[in-house]
Each structure stands twice: as structure tokens, then as C-alpha cells.
Design a protein around this motif. Sequence first.
Motif, PDB file in Angstrom:
ATOM      1  N   THR A  42       1.119  -1.316   0.194  1.00  0.00           N
ATOM      2  CA  THR A  42       0.547  -0.035  -0.201  1.00  0.00           C
ATOM      3  C   THR A  42       0.896   1.483   0.236  1.00  0.00           C
ATOM      4  O   THR A  42       1.559   1.609   1.707  1.00  0.00           O
ATOM      5  CB  THR A  42      -1.020   0.064   0.876  1.00  0.00           C
ATOM      6  OG1 THR A  42      -1.990  -1.058   1.555  1.00  0.00           O
ATOM      7  CG2 THR A  42      -2.114   1.133   1.162  1.00  0.00           C
ATOM      8  N   PRO A  43       0.795   1.992  -1.130  1.00  0.00           N
ATOM      9  CA  PRO A  43       1.843   3.050  -0.944  1.00  0.00           C
ATOM     10  C   PRO A  43       1.094   4.302  -0.160  1.00  0.00           C
ATOM     11  O   PRO A  43       0.005   4.436   0.336  1.00  0.00           O
ATOM     12  CB  PRO A  43       1.147   4.032  -2.288  1.00  0.00           C
ATOM     13  CG  PRO A  43       0.193   2.985  -2.852  1.00  0.00           C
ATOM     14  CD  PRO A  43       0.172   2.056  -2.002  1.00  0.00           C
ATOM     15  N   THR A  44       1.777   5.607   0.234  1.00  0.00           N
ATOM     16  CA  THR A  44       1.332   6.828   1.371  1.00  0.00           C
ATOM     17  C   THR A  44       1.193   7.804  -0.530  1.00  0.00           C
ATOM     18  O   THR A  44       2.056   7.733  -0.743  1.00  0.00           O
ATOM     19  CB  THR A  44       2.047   6.859   2.429  1.00  0.00           C
ATOM     20  OG1 THR A  44       3.507   6.943   2.095  1.00  0.00           O
ATOM     21  CG2 THR A  44       2.337   5.702   3.407  1.00  0.00           C
ATOM     22  N   ARG A  45       1.275   8.376   0.738  1.00  0.00           N
ATOM     23  CA  ARG A  45       1.278  10.365  -0.061  1.00  0.00           C
ATOM     24  C   ARG A  45       2.848  10.095  -0.597  1.00  0.00           C
ATOM     25  O   ARG A  45       2.977  10.867  -1.282  1.00  0.00           O
ATOM     26  CB  ARG A  45       0.957  11.520   0.475  1.00  0.00           C
ATOM     27  CG  ARG A  45       1.296  12.614   0.135  1.00  0.00           C
ATOM     28  CD  ARG A  45       0.085  14.450   0.514  1.00  0.00           C
ATOM     29  NE  ARG A  45       1.065  14.274   1.127  1.00  0.00           N
ATOM     30  CZ  ARG A  45       1.701  15.713   2.169  1.00  0.00           C
ATOM     31  NH1 ARG A  45       0.484  16.205   1.936  1.00  0.00           N
ATOM     32  NH2 ARG A  45       2.544  16.349   2.950  1.00  0.00           N
ATOM     33  N   GLY A  46       3.845  10.051   0.218  1.00  0.00           N
ATOM     34  CA  GLY A  46       5.211  10.101  -0.239  1.00  0.00           C
ATOM     35  C   GLY A  46       5.767   8.914  -1.020  1.00  0.00           C
ATOM     36  O   GLY A  46       6.648   9.290  -1.335  1.00  0.00           O
ATOM     37  N   ASP A  47       4.642   8.359  -1.641  1.00  0.00           N
ATOM     38  CA  ASP A  47       4.884   7.400  -2.698  1.00  0.00           C
ATOM     39  C   ASP A  47       4.593   8.025  -3.731  1.00  0.00           C
ATOM     40  O   ASP A  47       4.710   7.065  -4.756  1.00  0.00           O
ATOM     41  CB  ASP A  47       4.769   6.557  -2.398  1.00  0.00           C
ATOM     42  CG  ASP A  47       5.041   5.189  -0.611  1.00  0.00           C
ATOM     43  OD1 ASP A  47       5.946   6.079  -0.226  1.00  0.00           O
ATOM     44  OD2 ASP A  47       4.317   4.540  -0.358  1.00  0.00           O
ATOM     45  N   THR A  48       4.897   8.275  -4.370  1.00  0.00           N
ATOM     46  CA  THR A  48       4.134   9.428  -5.361  1.00  0.00           C
ATOM     47  C   THR A  48       4.935   8.467  -6.393  1.00  0.00           C
ATOM     48  O   THR A  48       4.814   8.687  -7.528  1.00  0.00           O
ATOM     49  CB  THR A  48       4.223  10.805  -5.442  1.00  0.00           C
ATOM     50  OG1 THR A  48       3.310  11.134  -4.297  1.00  0.00           O
ATOM     51  CG2 THR A  48       3.601  11.426  -6.963  1.00  0.00           C
TER      52      THR A  48
ATOM     53  N   ARG B 189       5.809   2.002 -10.619  1.00  0.00           N
ATOM     54  CA  ARG B 189       5.854   0.902 -10.961  1.00  0.00           C
ATOM     55  C   ARG B 189       4.850   0.633 -12.076  1.00  0.00           C
ATOM     56  O   ARG B 189       4.468  -0.213 -12.488  1.00  0.00           O
ATOM     57  CB  ARG B 189       4.725   0.162  -9.412  1.00  0.00           C
ATOM     58  CG  ARG B 189       6.018   0.423  -7.539  1.00  0.00           C
ATOM     59  CD  ARG B 189       5.047  -0.565  -6.912  1.00  0.00           C
ATOM     60  NE  ARG B 189       6.027  -0.391  -6.029  1.00  0.00           N
ATOM     61  CZ  ARG B 189       6.409  -1.867  -4.987  1.00  0.00           C
ATOM     62  NH1 ARG B 189       5.007  -2.231  -5.279  1.00  0.00           N
ATOM     63  NH2 ARG B 189       7.039  -1.959  -4.405  1.00  0.00           N
ATOM     64  N   ARG B 190       3.749   2.268 -12.327  1.00  0.00           N
ATOM     65  CA  ARG B 190       2.919   1.830 -13.232  1.00  0.00           C
ATOM     66  C   ARG B 190       4.135   1.871 -14.415  1.00  0.00           C
ATOM     67  O   ARG B 190       3.025   1.409 -15.585  1.00  0.00           O
ATOM     68  CB  ARG B 190       1.796   3.670 -13.174  1.00  0.00           C
ATOM     69  CG  ARG B 190       1.286   3.450 -14.729  1.00  0.00           C
ATOM     70  CD  ARG B 190       0.405   4.398 -14.307  1.00  0.00           C
ATOM     71  NE  ARG B 190       0.612   5.730 -13.695  1.00  0.00           N
ATOM     72  CZ  ARG B 190       0.818   6.484 -13.383  1.00  0.00           C
ATOM     73  NH1 ARG B 190      -0.011   6.162 -11.920  1.00  0.00           N
ATOM     74  NH2 ARG B 190       1.643   7.759 -13.580  1.00  0.00           N
ATOM     75  N   TRP B 191       5.113   2.832 -14.337  1.00  0.00           N
ATOM     76  CA  TRP B 191       5.746   2.493 -15.405  1.00  0.00           C
ATOM     77  C   TRP B 191       7.236   1.498 -15.596  1.00  0.00           C
ATOM     78  O   TRP B 191       6.420   0.825 -16.805  1.00  0.00           O
ATOM     79  CB  TRP B 191       6.863   3.997 -15.596  1.00  0.00           C
ATOM     80  CG  TRP B 191       8.052   4.506 -16.727  1.00  0.00           C
ATOM     81  CD1 TRP B 191       7.859   4.718 -17.633  1.00  0.00           C
ATOM     82  CD2 TRP B 191       9.095   3.769 -16.530  1.00  0.00           C
ATOM     83  NE1 TRP B 191       9.183   4.622 -18.066  1.00  0.00           N
ATOM     84  CE2 TRP B 191      10.141   4.273 -17.324  1.00  0.00           C
ATOM     85  CE3 TRP B 191      10.018   3.124 -15.411  1.00  0.00           C
ATOM     86  CZ2 TRP B 191      11.420   4.529 -17.600  1.00  0.00           C
ATOM     87  CZ3 TRP B 191      11.539   3.395 -15.981  1.00  0.00           C
ATOM     88  CH2 TRP B 191      11.827   3.413 -16.176  1.00  0.00           C
ATOM     89  N   LEU B 192       6.864   0.608 -14.644  1.00  0.00           N
ATOM     90  CA  LEU B 192       7.198  -0.917 -15.194  1.00  0.00           C
ATOM     91  C   LEU B 192       6.514  -1.887 -15.508  1.00  0.00           C
ATOM     92  O   LEU B 192       6.226  -2.134 -16.476  1.00  0.00           O
ATOM     93  CB  LEU B 192       7.930  -1.035 -13.894  1.00  0.00           C
ATOM     94  CG  LEU B 192       9.009  -0.641 -13.218  1.00  0.00           C
ATOM     95  CD1 LEU B 192       9.010  -1.010 -11.847  1.00  0.00           C
ATOM     96  CD2 LEU B 192      10.571  -0.833 -14.144  1.00  0.00           C
ATOM     97  N   ARG B 193       4.552  -1.558 -15.258  1.00  0.00           N
ATOM     98  CA  ARG B 193       4.140  -2.813 -15.556  1.00  0.00           C
ATOM     99  C   ARG B 193       3.455  -1.883 -17.294  1.00  0.00           C
ATOM    100  O   ARG B 193       3.584  -2.459 -18.187  1.00  0.00           O
ATOM    101  CB  ARG B 193       2.769  -2.234 -15.011  1.00  0.00           C
ATOM    102  CG  ARG B 193       2.455  -2.753 -13.486  1.00  0.00           C
ATOM    103  CD  ARG B 193       1.119  -2.685 -13.083  1.00  0.00           C
ATOM    104  NE  ARG B 193       0.222  -0.817 -12.740  1.00  0.00           N
ATOM    105  CZ  ARG B 193       0.676  -0.485 -11.521  1.00  0.00           C
ATOM    106  NH1 ARG B 193       1.982  -0.720 -10.533  1.00  0.00           N
ATOM    107  NH2 ARG B 193       0.244   0.086 -11.677  1.00  0.00           N
ATOM    108  N   GLU B 194       3.647  -0.754 -17.597  1.00  0.00           N
ATOM    109  CA  GLU B 194       2.942  -0.133 -18.630  1.00  0.00           C
ATOM    110  C   GLU B 194       4.674  -0.848 -20.012  1.00  0.00           C
ATOM    111  O   GLU B 194       3.711  -1.428 -21.106  1.00  0.00           O
ATOM    112  CB  GLU B 194       2.744   1.043 -19.002  1.00  0.00           C
ATOM    113  CG  GLU B 194       1.672   1.835 -18.385  1.00  0.00           C
ATOM    114  CD  GLU B 194       1.791   3.525 -18.553  1.00  0.00           C
ATOM    115  OE1 GLU B 194       2.623   3.390 -18.888  1.00  0.00           O
ATOM    116  OE2 GLU B 194       0.791   3.453 -18.194  1.00  0.00           O
TER     117      GLU B 194
END
Length: 287
Positions: A259-265, A271-276
Motif C-alpha cells: 500500500t502506497p502513501t502520499r510520500g510514495d508518488t 511501478r506503473r511505468w514498469l507495468r506499462e
Amino acid sequence: MPFVTDDSNMLDDWLIVGPATALAGTSERQPHVTCLLGEALGLWANADGTPQCRLGTQPLAVQSQYGYLWVCPSGRPARPLFAFPEYTEPGRRTVDCGGIGVAVSGLRVIENFLDMAHFPFVHADYLGKVPHTEVAQYQVDIDPATGEIWATDCRFWQPRASAAHDTGANVLYKYRVMQPFSAMLYKSSLRPDAQDAIGLFLQPIDDEHVIAHTILACFDDVSTDAELIAFQQAIFGQDKPILENHAFKRMPLEGRAETPTRGDTSSVTYRRWLRERGMRFGTRAAA
């Protein structure tokens, strides 16, 4: 290909295999040997200094840039090696801070590099200190021209931002991710009109082991090379046991695993870039 992965993100890119100085005194008969993607590579320099690389009897594409050697495992690089203009900028010192082995996926190492929230807890009295724990909101974008991730306007109070600092200051950061296993950090320097650059380039040994190579391109006429290297290695030495004690050595890319937090932008974007990109090397399959 005989490598431990068929992920084109790794095979069709330029991967670091160590410092260019490793070629000193080498020859085709007595090459420098290192590991990449589960295979032993032989590297040497021709009489004119041109680097050569071989896997068994098969030659591999290799180049020397930024003081390091880079190999494209497939020989068909999908893109040129990323730009690093600070490396040759007048007035900057470039210092190779050495390679450190880490027993975890390289994706974990890059994600940790992007994370400011851990500074007060892991790097107390260096990069952070309780109660200064808040990560202020910052901007993360993907450059449409290069596909690189940029995190800008990152600010954090630090007791000792670098080897040359001995007092606390609010430090301005920029992060840049050029490849899944390569990233840069730009931070406030002794020159008010410039930022120091720190490169983190990971040599993937296999899915759960890397050698982390760090380079400084900084404005610092106070510290010795030994002091600059000692500072960077002290910081990395604090991160290493944390990284190696992750519950999952490989990075889970499915959204519900961690689970990410605000500091994990930056982490969320990474991670989204890696998935794409369809990244599979160094990742953990969904449960």
C-alpha cells in the motif's frame, strides 16, 4: 539467448557491467570477468583502447561511457544510452564511489533511491532527523520525448546533505529514472546556482542480486575523493540491510500487494511505468 531472462527490457537495453578502469592490463586471453543476467562475460580492451565483450565465443555489443562499461545483451539496443551531460560539465568533479552488492531485485533498489520518507528513520543525522518527517507534495511526470520519469520540486530538511555540509538545511531534490535499473538524483550543492548529480546504475546479476554502482558529478572543492566516497558508502550501507530484508525480494507490481502513501508518488509512477513496459525481470508474480 542464454541469459536468465527473455525480458526485452533487459536484453535490448544498455546495462552497466562495471567501471572502465577494470580493462586496465586486460587482453583477449586474459579478460576481466564479470556477471550479467546469470552469465559470465569476458571484457578486455584492444590495443587502441576499444572495449570488447564476449559471452563464451559470442561477441556482445559494448561501449564505454561516463567512466563505465555498458553491454547490450541482444546486440539490438532499442534506444541509445541515456544522456548524462553533467559528467563533462566544466567545474564538476566526477567520482566513482564503487560497486556494492545487494541481495534484492534491482527494482527495489531504484524504488528505495526515490523514497524520501525513509530519510529520518534510516539515515538519521545525515539525510533526515525526527521530528522533520513530512514529505511535502512534489510533481512527478514522464517526459514524452525520452520516456524518462522526472520527480521535481522535492524538498526535505537534512542535517547533513553531503560530505561538504556540516549544518542542517532545506534541500531541493530532483529525481530522474532513465531505465528500470538506472536513476539520477540532483540536489542542492555548494554552488547556489547549480545542483550536484548522483547516478545510481545497477548491474543485474540475476532477479534477486545486483551490484550498485554510484557516481558523483558535484561541485565540491572542500572534500577529498575519499571523503566523498565514504559519505556515499555510509548512506548506502544504511540502506543495504533494509533492502535485503524485504518480505519479497522481487518487486510485486500488482496494486494490492503493498500500500502506497502520499510520500510514495515517485514509487507509484515508477511501478506503473514498469507495468506499462511489460517488466518481468526482478518482479514477483501476482498471487
